[in-house]
Design an enzyme around this catalytic site. Structure first.
Site, PDB file in Angstrom:
ATOM      1  N   HIS A  50       7.982   1.212 -10.311  1.00 38.92           N
ATOM      2  CA  HIS A  50       6.673   0.609 -10.583  1.00 38.92           C
ATOM      3  C   HIS A  50       6.435   0.519 -12.088  1.00 38.92           C
ATOM      4  CE1 HIS A  50       4.727   0.208  -6.653  1.00 38.92           C
ATOM      5  NE2 HIS A  50       5.204   1.396  -6.303  1.00 38.92           N
ATOM      6  N   ASP A  92       3.985  -2.434  -3.707  1.00 39.46           N
ATOM      7  CA  ASP A  92       3.493  -1.866  -2.452  1.00 39.46           C
ATOM      8  C   ASP A  92       2.672  -2.944  -1.768  1.00 39.46           C
ATOM      9  OD1 ASP A  92       4.600   0.502  -3.319  1.00 39.46           O
ATOM     10  OD2 ASP A  92       2.684   1.454  -3.769  1.00 39.46           O
ATOM     11  N   GLU A 146       9.130   4.793   2.621  1.00 34.82           N
ATOM     12  CA  GLU A 146       7.861   4.067   2.582  1.00 34.82           C
ATOM     13  C   GLU A 146       8.082   2.617   2.994  1.00 34.82           C
ATOM     14  OE1 GLU A 146       5.759   6.533  -1.106  1.00 34.82           O
ATOM     15  OE2 GLU A 146       6.717   4.603  -1.507  1.00 34.82           O
ATOM     16  N   HIS A 166       6.909  -0.089   0.434  1.00 37.27           N
ATOM     17  CA  HIS A 166       7.385  -0.068  -0.953  1.00 37.27           C
ATOM     18  C   HIS A 166       8.713  -0.808  -1.044  1.00 37.27           C
ATOM     19  CE1 HIS A 166       8.205   2.252  -4.875  1.00 37.27           C
ATOM     20  NE2 HIS A 166       9.291   1.506  -4.643  1.00 37.27           N
TER      21      HIS A 166
END
Length: 247
Positions: free
Chosen positions: A156, A163, A221, A224
């Site tokens: 990120h 996300d 995740e 993600h």
């Protein structure tokens, strides 16, 4: 109606009790929340004084604001409000950026989803490094698998991770998946076998669309995704308000 009201009150009470005892859970409002290890204001002040890892030989950043590439991309930037796992704002603005190749790939994925009845809804994109440090320092050690180590930096921070989820084009509402966003349980895993058939189907639709454009899902995740060229970009620590409005 009385029973429904009492049931909601009972859920709220259970959530309040879980917070008081330092437990982590999905709240009645559908948001996964934790009790931070230390006060967020203290952690933010420390993170802003800290220095990100230094790197050399990286490409010059070219962050692009996603909604300016495709206005059909929806935003629900959780970290700009209280509907996030820390229950407090960590961003000053509700905006989402990615490095230009990643942003253009995301826009293509969004357009390919439209015939299927879906669009992309973004919860987070580029994240200044100091926020990654706040997340790490606030999260209990047994949940560190779900947050990035600031000593290494996050994808990120490089503007190459996003996300996101799907929203229904007919209703405009975000669809249900096997877990809620930012849930720190096994339900969040990309290959979690539970949930309903429809939830797993939608999760696969999202993953297929993103992988077709050069993104890779995070195994822990489902929401993600990392862009394939993330290693080429440096760790950044520029806050949103300094990125300007011209992308």
């Amino acid at each position: 109606m009385i029973r429904t009201h009492r049931y909601r009150l009972a859920l709220a009470l259970c959530w309040a009790v879980s917070i008081c005892f330092g437990q982590n859970a999905v709240a009645p409002d559908g948001i996964y929340r934790i009790t931070p290890v230390r006060p967020i204001d203290q952690l933010r002040a420390e993170a802003l004084r800290a220095t990100p890892p230094k790197e050399e030989g990286k490409r010059a950043p070219d962050l692009v604001e996603l909604v300016k590439l495709d206005s059909a991309i929806k935003l629900d930037i959780r970290y700009a409000g209280t509907n996030n796992f820390l229950s407090t704002p960590v961003y000053t603005q509700a905006r989402a950026f990615l490095q230009r190749p990643a942003a253009e790939a995301l826009a293509r994925a969004n357009q390919k989803l439209r015939p299927l009845g879906y669009g992309l809804i973004i919860h987070d994109g580029y994240r200044p490094w100091y926020v990654t440090k706040v997340f790490w320092d606030a999260t209990p050690a047994d949940k560190h698998i779900f947050v990035a180590d600031p000593a290494e930096g996050s994808k990120h921070n490089r503007g190459c991770a996003v996300d996101l989820s799907l929203y229904d084009l007919k209703t405009g509402k975000e669809v249900a998946m096997p877990s809620v966003y930012d849930e720190m349980t096994k339900r969040a895993y990309a290959d979690y076998p539970g949930g309903t058939d429809d939830e797993r189907k939608r999760r696969k639709i999202l993953r297929d669309a993103m992988e077709a454009e050069g993104f890779v899902v995070n195994p822990e995740e489902w929401w993600h995704f990392d862009y394939k060229a993330w290693r080429e970009y440096p760790i950044l620590n520029t806050p949103f308000e300094k990125l300007g409005l011209g992308n």
